[in-house]
Design an enzyme around this catalytic site. Structure first.
Site, PDB file in Angstrom:
ATOM      1  N   GLY A 175      12.573  72.432  57.222  1.00  0.00           N
ATOM      2  CA  GLY A 175      12.388  72.900  55.855  1.00  0.00           C
ATOM      3  C   GLY A 175      11.283  72.127  55.177  1.00  0.00           C
ATOM      4  N   GLY A 177       9.656  71.089  50.948  1.00  0.00           N
ATOM      5  CA  GLY A 177       9.880  71.062  49.507  1.00  0.00           C
ATOM      6  C   GLY A 177       8.781  70.284  48.839  1.00  0.00           C
ATOM      7  N   GLY A 178       9.000  69.977  47.543  1.00  0.00           N
ATOM      8  CA  GLY A 178       7.983  69.286  46.778  1.00  0.00           C
ATOM      9  C   GLY A 178       7.679  67.894  47.294  1.00  0.00           C
ATOM     10  CG  MET A 179      10.024  64.856  46.802  1.00  0.00           C
ATOM     11  SD  MET A 179       8.635  64.179  45.870  1.00  0.00           S
ATOM     12  CE  MET A 179       8.362  62.642  46.720  1.00  0.00           C
ATOM     13  CB  VAL A 182      12.558  67.849  56.775  1.00  0.00           C
ATOM     14  CG1 VAL A 182      13.555  67.137  57.693  1.00  0.00           C
ATOM     15  CG2 VAL A 182      12.530  67.177  55.412  1.00  0.00           C
ATOM     16  CE  LYS A 197      11.509  64.487  52.069  1.00  0.00           C
ATOM     17  NZ  LYS A 197      12.597  64.497  51.089  1.00  0.00           N
ATOM     18  CG  ASP A 291      15.692  64.481  42.761  1.00  0.00           C
ATOM     19  OD1 ASP A 291      16.049  65.264  41.856  1.00  0.00           O
ATOM     20  OD2 ASP A 291      14.974  64.835  43.715  1.00  0.00           O
TER      21      ASP A 291
END
Length: 612
Positions: A175, A177-179, A182, A197, A291
């Protein structure tokens, strides 16, 4: 009658500034013609060019009048002035706008027309706001433009399936995402599956940000707790991209589980307690996650919750101008985060309160059409009572959520441990009031074996896929010496020894009436009471644990001549009521996803236990 019509027409022409446009246009056209009459001969231009200017000026006159009538234009080219909307007008505009944004874009024009019937000013304001909402504005564009040159090259250089980076062989993408992105990978040195990651390039390119990230990640790696995701390694690729190596958990994120709806109260409480216990350890070390949200909580197959992204979220310093921010992130912010104030551990407790509210009700407590509205709502509005969304929730549990969501952090629980105690106080009485399981239907010979009269064995024919509440005993063991084993032997020998340990564990579990439910690397979980229950499951589990310890010691002595380090087990055992979900495994047999404190306590005991 004709006079009245002419008077009405004249009034409308005046209101629309047509007369003013006519006078201004005539004056401007006259000046243009006069200038052309003087300048064109001096420039040596033919006579017909002056005639052309006069014709164009004459043809433009009716066009200017039509435009003035159609668009209410003033001579300066701006819309006629109107009194500014009052506070009441703005409230009505906001109400209509909010309702319109809840509808599909194709249905909005008709809705706005109905809602603003007879009020053209209202319709015009709402429509202009809808138009602005639909297109990226000047505040949106720079973030995307500035991020693009940083993000695109890194996404191109991120590893693809089959690539090897250091000791890690990339298997598949899990997957993004913004960070970052992975990947699932195989650790070629330790022969285990891990998650890698890769952080965004703007973090890898900035030396100061990289230094801060390394400090935060090292602090997170020092958090040794069953409910915090372990960080195996902080690495860097040859082209300078930072990455984290973490365990690969075969479960699912809480976000994915919540997509199916609200959770049973006992399961929601159990998850919240585990998260709070992990946060307590982090807060003791001075680390605030900042978060906490369902996407950052992984629930393993054994029901153990793992908090992920420690350090990363803190480094990000979430702000309103952060690129890539979505309402799904803002929705879990505390009021002090929304204001940009300094935060402490109570900020994480607020976020956990939002998660608990969502687990119990199936909805987030705060919502808004965009981030600005949502942030305002978080700071000023109170959520709808949980019992209004899900009647039957215990009052004590609702009070715990309400205190976690107090706007003033001084009114929240002082520490994560205080929240754990409050949830435990709710869970224990709640457990006592749980209805007893309904009697199982009469078993048939095709589904249930005959019970053993001397062992007190009973069975219900297996656990349903949707879950079933059972009394179970969990044996969790960790193989001490595994890392040294991998370092000292070739992969083929490591695999041979691990297969032996797994076979011993499966045989011991079956011999005592249980089953090997999980085995991965150095971790194993034995399950007693599911699917078949015995009156003495606790004794059976204890005997199995002791026998497994003895077999692993014997196996270690057997292979000592192969330069193998000493192998020993750390084991924890706990008994309790759990919810079991049957899941088919790769070999066609069933394993079970367990939710309940028994598995969590067994894992924690194993982490604290010594070797024999």
């Amino acid at each position: 009658m004709n006079g009245q019509k002419l008077g009405k027409l004249a009034g409308e022409l005046k209101r629309r500034h047509v007369f003013r446009v006519a006078v201004v246009y005539a004056a401007v056209a006259f000046v243009v013609v006069q200038v052309a009459d003087i300048a064109f001969p001096a420039l040596g231009m033919p006579d017909w060019t002056l005639a052309l200017v006069i014709v164009l000026a004459a043809l433009g006159f009716p066009i200017a009048l039509v435009l003035a009538w159609a668009y209410d234009l003033t001579p300066e080219g701006v819309r006629r002035s109107e009194p500014p909307p009052t506070a009441g007008d703005w409230q009505q505009i906001q109400d209509v706008l909010s309702a319109a944004l809840e509808l599909p874009s194709g249905e909005r024009p008709a809705f706005v027309a109905r809602a603003s019937a007879g009020k053209p000013e209202l319709r015009r304001e709402v429509q202009s706001l809808l138009d602005a909402h639909a297109r990226p504005g000047v505040l949106d564009r720079p973030a995307a433009e500035l991020a693009a040159p940083l993000v695109r090259p890194a996404s191109d250089s991120f590893p693809a399936r089959g690539r090897t980076i250091g000791r890690y062989h990339i298997l598949e993408k899990l997957g993004s995402g913004g960070m970052g992105v992975v990947y699932k990978a195989r650790d070629l040195r330790l022969e285990r599956i891990v998650a890698l990651k890769f952080l965004p390039p703007h973090l890898s390119a900035d030396e100061r940000a990289k230094e801060r990230f390394l400090v935060e990640a090292q602090a997170a790696a020092a958090l040794d707790h069953p409910n915090i995701c372990t960080i195996h390694e902080i690495g860097e690729t040859d082209d300078g991209h930072l990455f984290l190596a973490m365990p690969f958990y075969g479960g699912e994120t809480l976000k994915r589980r919540l997509a199916q709806g609200a959770l049973p109260p006992e399961q929601a409480i159990d998850i919240a307690i585990q998260v709070a216990q992990g946060l307590a350890r982090a807060h003791d070390r001075g680390i605030v996650h900042r978060d906490i949200k369902p996407a950052n909580l992984v629930v393993t197959g054994e029901g153990i919750v793992k908090i992920v992204d420690f350090g990363v979220a803190k480094l990000a310093d979430v702000s309103l101008t952060n690129p890539g921010m979505t309402p799904g992130t803002v929705a879990y912010m505390s009021p002090e985060q929304a204001r940009g104030d300094e935060v402490d551990g109570r900020t994480d407790l607020w976020s956990l309160g939002v998660v608990l509210y969502e687990m119990l009700s199936g909805e987030r407590p705060f919502r808004g059409v965009h981030d600005g509205v949502l942030l305002h709502t978080i700071q000023t509005s109170e959520p709808q009572p949980i019992t209004a969304l899900r009647p039957g929730i215990a009052t004590a549990l609702e009070q715990v959520v309400d205190r976690a969501l107090a706007k003033d952090r001084e009114e929240r629980y002082p520490t994560a441990r205080d929240l754990v105690q409050a949830l435990e106080a709710v869970r224990n009485p709640e457990t006592e009031r749980l209805p007893a399981p309904e009697p199982a239907p009469a078993p048939s010979a095709s589904t249930v074996s005959a019970p053993s009269l001397d062992s007190g064995e009973t069975s219900s024919g297996g656990v349903l896929p949707e879950g079933e509440r059972r009394q179970a005993t969990i044996v969790a063991s960790t193989l001490a010496g595994y890392d040294a084993l991998v370092e000292s032997l070739v992969p083929e020998e490591v695999e041979r020894i691990v297969i032996k340990v797994r076979a011993e564990a499966a045989e011991v579990a079956a011999r005592h009436g249980g089953a090997l439910n999980h085995f991965a690397g150095e971790e194993m979980v034995l399950l007693f009471g599911i699917p078949t229950t015995h009156e003495d499951d606790g004794i059976r589990a204890t005997r199995a644990a002791l026998e497994l310890h003895a077999r692993v010691r014997a196996l270690s002595e057997e292979i000592e001549g192969e330069n193998c380090p000493e192998l020993r087990l750390h084991t924890g055992v706990d008994m309790g009521r759990v919810v079991a979900h049957a899941q088919p495994s790769e070999n066609g047999q069933h394993t079970y996803r367990i939710a309940g404190s028994a598995a969590q306590i067994a894992v924690r005991l194993a982490s604290q236990a010594g070797t024999d």
